[in-house]
Design a protein around this motif. Sequence first.
Motif, PDB file in Angstrom:
ATOM      1  N   LYS A   1       1.612  13.239  -7.188  1.00  0.00           N
ATOM      2  CA  LYS A   1       1.142  12.035  -7.889  1.00  0.00           C
ATOM      3  C   LYS A   1       1.572  12.061  -9.345  1.00  0.00           C
ATOM      4  O   LYS A   1       1.468  13.082 -10.026  1.00  0.00           O
TER       5      LYS A   1
ATOM      6  N   SER B   1       0.841  -1.205   0.000  1.00  0.00           N
ATOM      7  CA  SER B   1       0.000   0.000   0.000  1.00  0.00           C
ATOM      8  C   SER B   1       0.865   1.239   0.000  1.00  0.00           C
ATOM      9  O   SER B   1       1.800   1.361   0.802  1.00  0.00           O
TER      10      SER B   1
ATOM     11  N   ASP C   1       0.609   5.751  -0.782  1.00  0.00           N
ATOM     12  CA  ASP C   1      -0.268   6.905  -0.955  1.00  0.00           C
ATOM     13  C   ASP C   1       0.601   8.121  -1.218  1.00  0.00           C
ATOM     14  O   ASP C   1       1.754   8.182  -0.749  1.00  0.00           O
ATOM     15  N   TYR C   2       0.053   9.068  -1.969  1.00  0.00           N
ATOM     16  CA  TYR C   2       0.808  10.254  -2.355  1.00  0.00           C
ATOM     17  C   TYR C   2      -0.040  11.504  -2.195  1.00  0.00           C
ATOM     18  O   TYR C   2      -1.265  11.469  -2.384  1.00  0.00           O
TER      19      TYR C   2
END
Length: 124
Positions: A65, A57, A59-60
């Motif tokens: 992104k 996992s 996330d950004y």
Amino acid sequence: QVQVVESGGGLVQAGGSLRLACTASGRTFSRYATGWFRQAAGKEREFVAHISWSGASTDYADSVKGRFTIVRDDAENTVHLQMNNLRAEDTDVYYCGVNPSGRATIQCSGYDYWGQGTQVTVSS
């Protein structure tokens, strides 16, 4: 006690790339969640990217992104932040936070150990 060290910062022209490294001590590094944050003088530390202990996992922040990628190398006790197509607004001190409990979060308070930071400067 976990010791965290960031490296890889420097001066680069806009459009260029840098690869930051976050190395942490501890025999259970493969169980650490890790986050990258950045902070300008006089401003709050802001979330950039995080990766779970398994690496499954990530996330950004919206601002990075498609340009930044976070990956972990448990054999080297290291998490890398590959930064491509850098912009002047990416200029900041970049910090790595480690959470030995394994949970990744976008909140600074979710990380127990921090490094001293590495300066990234992007010239326009």
